[in-house]
Design a protein around this motif. Sequence first.
Motif, PDB file in Angstrom:
ATOM      1  N   ALA A 135       0.864  -1.186   0.000  1.00  0.00           N
ATOM      2  CA  ALA A 135       0.000   0.000   0.000  1.00  0.00           C
ATOM      3  C   ALA A 135       0.895   1.228   0.000  1.00  0.00           C
ATOM      4  N   SER A 136       0.533   2.194  -0.816  1.00  0.00           N
ATOM      5  CA  SER A 136       1.319   3.423  -0.860  1.00  0.00           C
ATOM      6  C   SER A 136       0.413   4.606  -1.128  1.00  0.00           C
ATOM      7  N   ARG A 137       0.751   5.695  -0.507  1.00  0.00           N
ATOM      8  CA  ARG A 137       0.019   6.939  -0.747  1.00  0.00           C
ATOM      9  C   ARG A 137       0.522   7.554  -2.038  1.00  0.00           C
ATOM     10  N   GLN A 138      -0.379   8.037  -2.835  1.00  0.00           N
ATOM     11  CA  GLN A 138      -0.033   8.721  -4.080  1.00  0.00           C
ATOM     12  C   GLN A 138      -0.150  10.211  -3.812  1.00  0.00           C
ATOM     13  N   LEU A 139       0.894  10.782  -3.228  1.00  0.00           N
ATOM     14  CA  LEU A 139       0.866  12.179  -2.812  1.00  0.00           C
ATOM     15  C   LEU A 139       0.990  13.151  -3.975  1.00  0.00           C
ATOM     16  N   ASP A 140       1.511  12.671  -5.103  1.00  0.00           N
ATOM     17  CA  ASP A 140       1.696  13.560  -6.244  1.00  0.00           C
ATOM     18  C   ASP A 140       0.483  13.609  -7.172  1.00  0.00           C
ATOM     19  N   SER A 141      -0.563  12.873  -6.837  1.00  0.00           N
ATOM     20  CA  SER A 141      -1.756  12.884  -7.681  1.00  0.00           C
ATOM     21  C   SER A 141      -2.815  13.792  -7.064  1.00  0.00           C
ATOM     22  N   ALA A 142      -3.734  14.215  -7.898  1.00  0.00           N
ATOM     23  CA  ALA A 142      -4.845  15.028  -7.405  1.00  0.00           C
ATOM     24  C   ALA A 142      -6.131  14.329  -7.819  1.00  0.00           C
ATOM     25  N   PRO A 143      -6.987  13.924  -6.944  1.00  0.00           N
ATOM     26  CA  PRO A 143      -6.826  14.019  -5.486  1.00  0.00           C
ATOM     27  C   PRO A 143      -5.837  12.967  -4.984  1.00  0.00           C
ATOM     28  N   LYS A 144      -5.351  13.202  -3.785  1.00  0.00           N
ATOM     29  CA  LYS A 144      -4.434  12.241  -3.181  1.00  0.00           C
ATOM     30  C   LYS A 144      -5.179  10.923  -3.002  1.00  0.00           C
ATOM     31  N   SER A 145      -4.471   9.816  -3.194  1.00  0.00           N
ATOM     32  CA  SER A 145      -5.137   8.527  -3.136  1.00  0.00           C
ATOM     33  C   SER A 145      -4.213   7.485  -2.531  1.00  0.00           C
ATOM     34  N   LEU A 146      -4.776   6.330  -2.306  1.00  0.00           N
ATOM     35  CA  LEU A 146      -4.030   5.188  -1.803  1.00  0.00           C
ATOM     36  C   LEU A 146      -4.047   4.129  -2.896  1.00  0.00           C
TER      37      LEU A 146
END
Length: 176
Positions: A135-146
């Motif tokens: 599992a990883s957070r996708q901090l560079d995407s909008a909206p932020k996602s997992l």
Amino acid sequence: GAGRCADACAHMWTGDVNGTGWMWLSSRTAAGGTCWRAQALTPGVYGLSSAALDTPWPKNIALKQALAAALAGSGDQETLVAPLWAALTNRQRVSSDDQLPKTGIAPALEQALSSAFVDMPERAYGTRSSTVLLASRQLDSAPKSLRFQIEERTYLREIFGPRLPFKRQIWTGQEI
């Protein structure tokens, strides 16, 4: 007696992927305790087998070391997953009786149970399945996602016969 837990136990991890906390739940308690207990988990690497959380059994220690090493690696998925599967399918047993846990069962049986991947065809017993969850957070995407991927390998056995190749299932997904 009434109100006491059976000898069998259950363990479970539960948590919130948004970071509000993770818990370990177990039905195994100290003598005289209640049937279920919970422990809050701080960030870190944990090991869980048939005993309590982080019991220092050799296979728990080896699996925790493999996970910590994989997490410290380059970060690409294959580099992360390959050593985890190698660790989970490791059939190497503890080499000396003094390294075995003292659980009250016969040393020969303790030795057979000492590998991460247990295979005891003479008892038609062993590891049934293994799972790697990323599992990883996708901090560079909008909206932020997992983003997550779950790979499970189920190991089949012919009754009184050899272990068959594993059945592999992979699930991927994304949560907003």
